[in-house]
Design a protein around this motif. Structure first.
Motif, PDB file in Angstrom:
ATOM      1  N   SER A  44       0.838  -1.209   0.000  1.00  0.00           N
ATOM      2  CA  SER A  44       0.000   0.000   0.000  1.00  0.00           C
ATOM      3  C   SER A  44       0.865   1.248   0.000  1.00  0.00           C
ATOM      4  CB  SER A  44      -0.923  -0.004   1.215  1.00  0.00           C
ATOM      5  OG  SER A  44      -1.796  -1.103   1.176  1.00  0.00           O
ATOM      6  N   GLN A  88      -7.255   0.484  -0.494  1.00  0.00           N
ATOM      7  CA  GLN A  88      -7.513  -0.736   0.286  1.00  0.00           C
ATOM      8  C   GLN A  88      -8.683  -0.500   1.244  1.00  0.00           C
ATOM      9  OE1 GLN A  88      -4.026  -2.245   2.274  1.00  0.00           O
ATOM     10  NE2 GLN A  88      -4.870  -4.307   2.393  1.00  0.00           N
ATOM     11  N   ASP A 162      -5.550  -1.604  -4.924  1.00  0.00           N
ATOM     12  CA  ASP A 162      -4.942  -2.175  -3.723  1.00  0.00           C
ATOM     13  C   ASP A 162      -5.880  -3.241  -3.164  1.00  0.00           C
ATOM     14  OD1 ASP A 162      -3.325  -2.641  -1.589  1.00  0.00           O
ATOM     15  OD2 ASP A 162      -3.268  -0.557  -0.874  1.00  0.00           O
ATOM     16  N   GLU A 163      -5.543  -4.511  -3.368  1.00  0.00           N
ATOM     17  CA  GLU A 163      -6.379  -5.642  -2.931  1.00  0.00           C
ATOM     18  C   GLU A 163      -7.824  -5.474  -3.396  1.00  0.00           C
ATOM     19  OE1 GLU A 163      -5.141  -8.179  -1.453  1.00  0.00           O
ATOM     20  OE2 GLU A 163      -3.342  -7.512  -0.404  1.00  0.00           O
TER      21      GLU A 163
END
Ligand SMILES: Nc1ncnc2c1ncn2[C@@H]1O[C@H](COP(=O)(O)OP(=O)(O)OP(=O)(O)O)[C@@H](O)[C@H]1O
Ligand SMILES: [Mg+2]
Lengths: 226, 296
Positions: A44, A88, A162-163
């Motif tokens: 991140s 995220q 991010d994810e």
């Protein structure tokens, strides 16, 4: 444009020791990358450097061939309009309905007239019926899908995720992956941070994706073993 | 009415920042209270200014010689005094007051039927200066030699401190307006900082999706400027009403009747709402940009 994002001996530290050291890396226009690494490795953090939420503590970082430190605050805002980010933690405005959150990048850019694709887009990510729902009332997966919709509504040159599939079932993950690979075929540069090796394997069958791995504070190009 | 550009909501900035809830009216209330006080401070300094001007104007212009002497010497000494005054440089004219004038002077205290002949009243001689002024001490000594019963009363003795006090009062009134403006700026800065802190997450998100600083600041600036403007308008209106309703006490009221606005003076307090709005605009804008600089 030689590269959309270029790291040159970049280091980053939150104040303690260096979390990322001596990173040199270029993301060419139209490339597709995955970023993996253990939890807490700095994925991140790396993405935050890519959209200038954090500035390098050493080295040079260029976005669209311009050194980030030379950008004015307004330049940073304009640069971010070319980079769609799936955070995220999603980052929604909880008092606004989902539809207004998804079109927020257009609103702040004064381009509200371009929001006509909104329903198509919400339908694509399976949120067609939830446009008027408030973000706190959504499930984690619904929020992630909305975050992806918001990241691409501006038609950005670069998509950083991010994810993005952290809370999604496999079917929905594939759906989002297809969206990302389609966008990549249209020429967008894509960088996805993920733990999900299956997702990476699946992507590699669709696009020539490369895998970056953060280990021991460095970023390496992972081998073909994935 | 068309709002100035920075107050219009063309860009949807109003909705991107959540409504501020029940504390919003505190800014309006503060602005109203401050404007109300400022109206009175303004009235006070205008009145004190008029008074100071009137007193200091009269101050150096006139003086009086008071002559108390036995009956048979009055006319003789009056003549001596007038002769002396006529040859004193700096004095334009001198004139003995008639009985009627003296009676008129005393009427407010003793009534019109004063038997002025039977009272041992001093004779009053009025002096009008020319622009250059005269030597008070020198005149006093010459008068003492020519007319032992003459006392020079140059008014300065009691009027000067009054004129000084009136100018001080005006200064204090103006200082109050400056302080009220400063306090308004401080309170709006506090309120705006609180609003900015409460919305830190919103500001961060807006910045991340590509909002410029000016766009984010505008949402806050617009709110606080409008609230301050509305509050100050109400406070000013109430303050002006209060001044307008002060009872007219005419001549006997002296200073108190001067406390009010006259003619074009009524336009002055109308500057307070725009001034408050300007202060709110600057204070909020400064706070917003300071807060935004904490983020990239
Ligand atoms: N604002 C911050 N201040 C100090 N330390 C931080 C901050 N943000 C992150 N860190 C630390 O930096 C390290 C890397 O965090 P980061 O969020 O980049 O990891 P990550 O690789 O994304 O992990 P995950 O896979 O769990 O999301 C962590 O040890 C974290 O505690
Ligand atoms: Mg992370």
């Amino acid at each position: 444009m030689r590269s959309v994002i270029a790291f040159e001996n970049v280091a980053y530290s939150y104040g303690g020791g260096e979390l990322l050291s001596d990173i040199s890396l270029r993301l060419a226009p139209g490339s597709f990358h995955f970023l993996t690494g253990p939890s807490g490795a700095g994925k991140s953090t790396f993405l935050k450097l890519c959209y200038a939420e954090l500035l390098p503590t050493a080295g040079h970082l260029s976005l669209f061939d311009r050194e980030v430190r030379s950008l004015s605050r307004d330049d940073i805002a304009l640069t971010r309009r070319r980079i769609g980010v799936v955070h995220q933690d999603c980052q929604f405005l909880d008092h606004l309905p989902l539809a207004a959150n998804v079109t927020l990048p257009l609103t702040v850019a004064g381009r509200t007239g371009e929001a006509k694709d909104l329903n198509d887009l919400l339908g694509w990510v399976g949120l067609g019926a939830l446009g008027q729902a408030l973000p706190p009332s959504l499930s984690g997966g619904e929020r992630q899908r909305a975050a992806l919709a918001r990241a691409i509504i501006m038609g950005p040159d670069v998509i950083l995720a991010d994810e993005p599939t952290g809370n999604l079932d496999w079917e929905m993950s594939l759906r989002l992956l297809t969206l990302l690979t389609e966008l990549n075929r249209m020429g967008k540069t894509v960088l996805v941070a993920t733990h999900d090796l299956n997702l990476i394997r699946q992507a590699k069958s669709q696009v020539p994706a490369r895998v970056l791995r953060i280990a021991k504070r460095r970023i390496q190009l992972a081998g073909a073993d994935l | 009415m068309k709002l100035p550009l920075f107050l219009r909501d063309d860009s949807g900035t109003d909705s991107v920042v959540p409504p501020s809830g029940h504390t919003a009216w505190l800014t309006s209330f503060t602005a109203a209270a401050m404007a109300f006080l400022a109206v009175f401070a303004l009235a006070l300094s205008l009145a004190a200014g008029n008074l100071a001007a009137r007193w200091s104007d009269a101050l150096d212009r006139t003086a009086t010689v008071r002559l108390s002497a036995p009956e048979d010497q009055i006319d003789l000494q009056t003549k001596a005094i007038l002769d002396t005054l006529a040859t004193t440089p700096g004095i334009a004219s001198a004139r003995a007051m008639t009985d009627e004038e003296q009676r008129a002077l005393l009427a407010p205290w003793f009534g019109p039927d004063l038997p002025i002949d039977s009272l041992p009243l001093p004779r009053l001689i009025e002096i009008t200066e020319d622009g250059t002024g005269y030597d008070t001490e020198g005149l006093r000594q010459r008068l003492a030699a020519e007319a032992p019963g003459a006392v020079l009363d140059d008014h300065t003795r009691w009027r000067r401190p009054l004129a000084v006090a009136a100018s001080r009062l005006r200064l204090l009134g103006l200082l109050s307006i400056v302080l009220i403006t400063g306090a308004t700026a401080a309170m709006i800065t506090l309120a705006a900082s609180a609003a900015l802190a409460a919305n830190a997450q919103v500001i961060r998100t807006l910045r991340l999706v590509g909002a410029r600083d000016a766009y984010i600041a505008r949402a806050f600036v617009r709110r606080f400027t409008l609230r301050a403007l509305v509050g100050a308008a109400i406070g000013t209106a109430l303050g002006m009403l209060g001044v307008a309703l002060l009872p007219a006490a005419d001549s006997a009221g002296g200073f108190l009747t001067g406390l009010g606005f006259h003619g074009a003076g009524w336009l002055l307090p109308l500057a307070l709402p725009p001034l408050t709005a300007l202060v709110a605009f600057a204070a909020t804008r400064a706070s917003a940009f300071r807060k935004l600089r904490e983020l990239t």
